[in-house]
Design a protein around this motif. Sequence first.
Motif, PDB file in Angstrom:
ATOM      1  N   ARG A  90       0.820  -1.207   0.000  1.00  0.00           N
ATOM      2  CA  ARG A  90       0.000   0.000   0.000  1.00  0.00           C
ATOM      3  C   ARG A  90       0.860   1.265   0.000  1.00  0.00           C
ATOM      4  O   ARG A  90       0.457   2.307  -0.512  1.00  0.00           O
ATOM      5  CB  ARG A  90      -0.909  -0.006   1.231  1.00  0.00           C
ATOM      6  N   ASN A  92       5.608  -2.234  -8.607  1.00  0.00           N
ATOM      7  CA  ASN A  92       4.385  -2.063  -7.824  1.00  0.00           C
ATOM      8  C   ASN A  92       3.495  -3.287  -7.888  1.00  0.00           C
ATOM      9  O   ASN A  92       2.807  -3.623  -6.910  1.00  0.00           O
ATOM     10  CB  ASN A  92       3.615  -0.829  -8.312  1.00  0.00           C
ATOM     11  N   HIS A 131      -3.119  13.367  -5.047  1.00  0.00           N
ATOM     12  CA  HIS A 131      -3.803  12.704  -6.167  1.00  0.00           C
ATOM     13  C   HIS A 131      -2.900  11.605  -6.730  1.00  0.00           C
ATOM     14  O   HIS A 131      -2.362  11.730  -7.835  1.00  0.00           O
ATOM     15  CB  HIS A 131      -4.150  13.719  -7.258  1.00  0.00           C
ATOM     16  N   PRO A 132      -2.672  10.519  -5.989  1.00  0.00           N
ATOM     17  CA  PRO A 132      -1.735   9.484  -6.435  1.00  0.00           C
ATOM     18  C   PRO A 132      -2.185   8.750  -7.688  1.00  0.00           C
ATOM     19  O   PRO A 132      -1.369   8.118  -8.356  1.00  0.00           O
ATOM     20  CB  PRO A 132      -1.683   8.523  -5.228  1.00  0.00           C
ATOM     21  N   ASP A 133      -3.473   8.805  -8.028  1.00  0.00           N
ATOM     22  CA  ASP A 133      -3.978   8.098  -9.200  1.00  0.00           C
ATOM     23  C   ASP A 133      -3.967   8.958 -10.463  1.00  0.00           C
ATOM     24  O   ASP A 133      -4.380   8.502 -11.527  1.00  0.00           O
ATOM     25  CB  ASP A 133      -5.402   7.593  -8.939  1.00  0.00           C
ATOM     26  N   TRP A 134      -3.498  10.198 -10.383  1.00  0.00           N
ATOM     27  CA  TRP A 134      -3.467  11.071 -11.550  1.00  0.00           C
ATOM     28  C   TRP A 134      -2.273  10.742 -12.441  1.00  0.00           C
ATOM     29  O   TRP A 134      -1.236  10.266 -11.976  1.00  0.00           O
ATOM     30  CB  TRP A 134      -3.387  12.526 -11.111  1.00  0.00           C
ATOM     31  N   SER A 135      -2.435  11.035 -13.715  1.00  0.00           N
ATOM     32  CA  SER A 135      -1.339  10.860 -14.664  1.00  0.00           C
ATOM     33  C   SER A 135      -0.360  12.033 -14.540  1.00  0.00           C
ATOM     34  O   SER A 135      -0.660  13.056 -13.907  1.00  0.00           O
ATOM     35  CB  SER A 135      -1.880  10.776 -16.092  1.00  0.00           C
ATOM     36  N   ASN A 178       5.543   6.094  -6.544  1.00  0.00           N
ATOM     37  CA  ASN A 178       6.225   6.291  -7.822  1.00  0.00           C
ATOM     38  C   ASN A 178       7.734   6.052  -7.692  1.00  0.00           C
ATOM     39  O   ASN A 178       8.350   6.369  -6.685  1.00  0.00           O
ATOM     40  CB  ASN A 178       5.977   7.728  -8.306  1.00  0.00           C
TER      41      ASN A 178
END
Length: 499
Positions: free
Chosen positions: A93, A121, A463-467, A97
């Motif tokens: 978890r 990951n 925002h860890p899920d952003w590109s 990056n």
Amino acid sequence: MTIIYSKKRFPPPPYDVEVEDMNYYRLLYGGDHDQIFPRARSIQTTERVFRRSRPGLIRRGMSADIKITSEHQYVVVNFASLVAEVPADLINRALGNVSADVEAGPELEFVSAVVTASKPNDKIWSAITQHQVDGLIAYRIRRSAKGKVWFEWVLGDRFFPHEDGSGADLAWIEEWDDRRGSKLKFLRVERQELSDEGLTIQQQVYEMDGETVGDQIDINQYAVTYEIEIPDDETLKDVTELLCGFVINDETLLHPRGRSALRNIDTIQEEINWTITRDSIVFDKHGKPKLAIPRALWDTVANQNQRDYGARFVRGADLEVVSFDEKTGAIPQYITWDAKTDQSFKHVERLIRYLLAVSKTSVQAAGLEDAKGDTGIALLYLWIQSVIKAEAIQAKFDGAIKDAIRKCMLLENAIGKGGLKPVNPVIEWGTMLPKAESEKDEEESKKYVDGVQSLETTVRRMHPDWSEEAIAAEIQKIQDEKAVDTLNPTYTQPPRVTV
């Protein structure tokens, strides 16, 4: 000093003892306790053996080789798997990056390509779980003919370092069908050795007869026979370190290659299984209600069966519709046996707590106590034992992943385009325990306002899920809004006074 395989048993000493321990703990982790615990086998009678994926389960379409018959089922409540998987869950978890420690340049592009090919990951959970079970996991660097470079995790029982520290062997067994209903076994070895000329990488293959290694055979002929691709032997000049490595768990001076995280809990796990199994046997034997009927009613039904069938007996079906004695009120009744198992349940709970304490696992992870906290800090203190253990493991894997990617750069410089500066990448680690979105956002915003964290890092963590494009666009919007605010200064009026 190199390892000699020919005319010897595999795995070679002293690694054979370690491999035997690894196989034992793998059975413990996998729940195959009937193969390692005597009391599990004591309630079973072996006639023939089933090929099965799990104890008691038979895969469809598989022929029966071994059959396990038992009056009772040995119950496995496998807390050993929880001990190995909790650190993997927490670290999986937290891993974020992975990037080069530069803003631009060939290193950034190369590290991005290595991360894409290696998928750290996606594979970190399985690597840490195996690391906890075996006590050791290795990694090696690979490069395809098309120039793709990556690193991969390797099982600990395939990694054999040389005693002099200047080499290591990656050895594994391959099996091939001989088209006569049997298997041919071969030992494959990838040997890495350091010398004055650089790093030499050799590919070897040996015949095998059971557990004994035979003669070495020609590697090129082996590749042609079984239609596989095997890299050519080569020497990498100016490479002064091995392109492989390993991560050890709980090493000591007496155990420099690490120890399994499941050590010291196997006997406790077996006692938990046996106590629960014993209770299930008691319930199975005495838990079914038994129907008791008055003697007069039994005689009435038996006499009727004597007239109808020529024998005195009473069946359950005969009692589906019955009468009762109007004078005495005698009617059939069910008798149940009340087993006093409170102490047994408390004993199991004590054993579970002992197991968790020995393995440095918090009781909240096992669900024995409430694992909810009002804040992230409160939750951390509830899980503190497991978090401390996971952080120590995380530090080792942080170094291993960085070292593996840096070795990828060394390999690329040696046989690729080159020109890379081999430095450790940057790995972003998040929190291991979940937090409310509002609490997390507040913490990240405060770090930015206090000047201890950059705007890019703040946006990335919030925002860890952003590109990358979305993160860059958000940063630009924030900077543009700040620039606009500076063009509209606020004028402060002087206070009113009476002259």
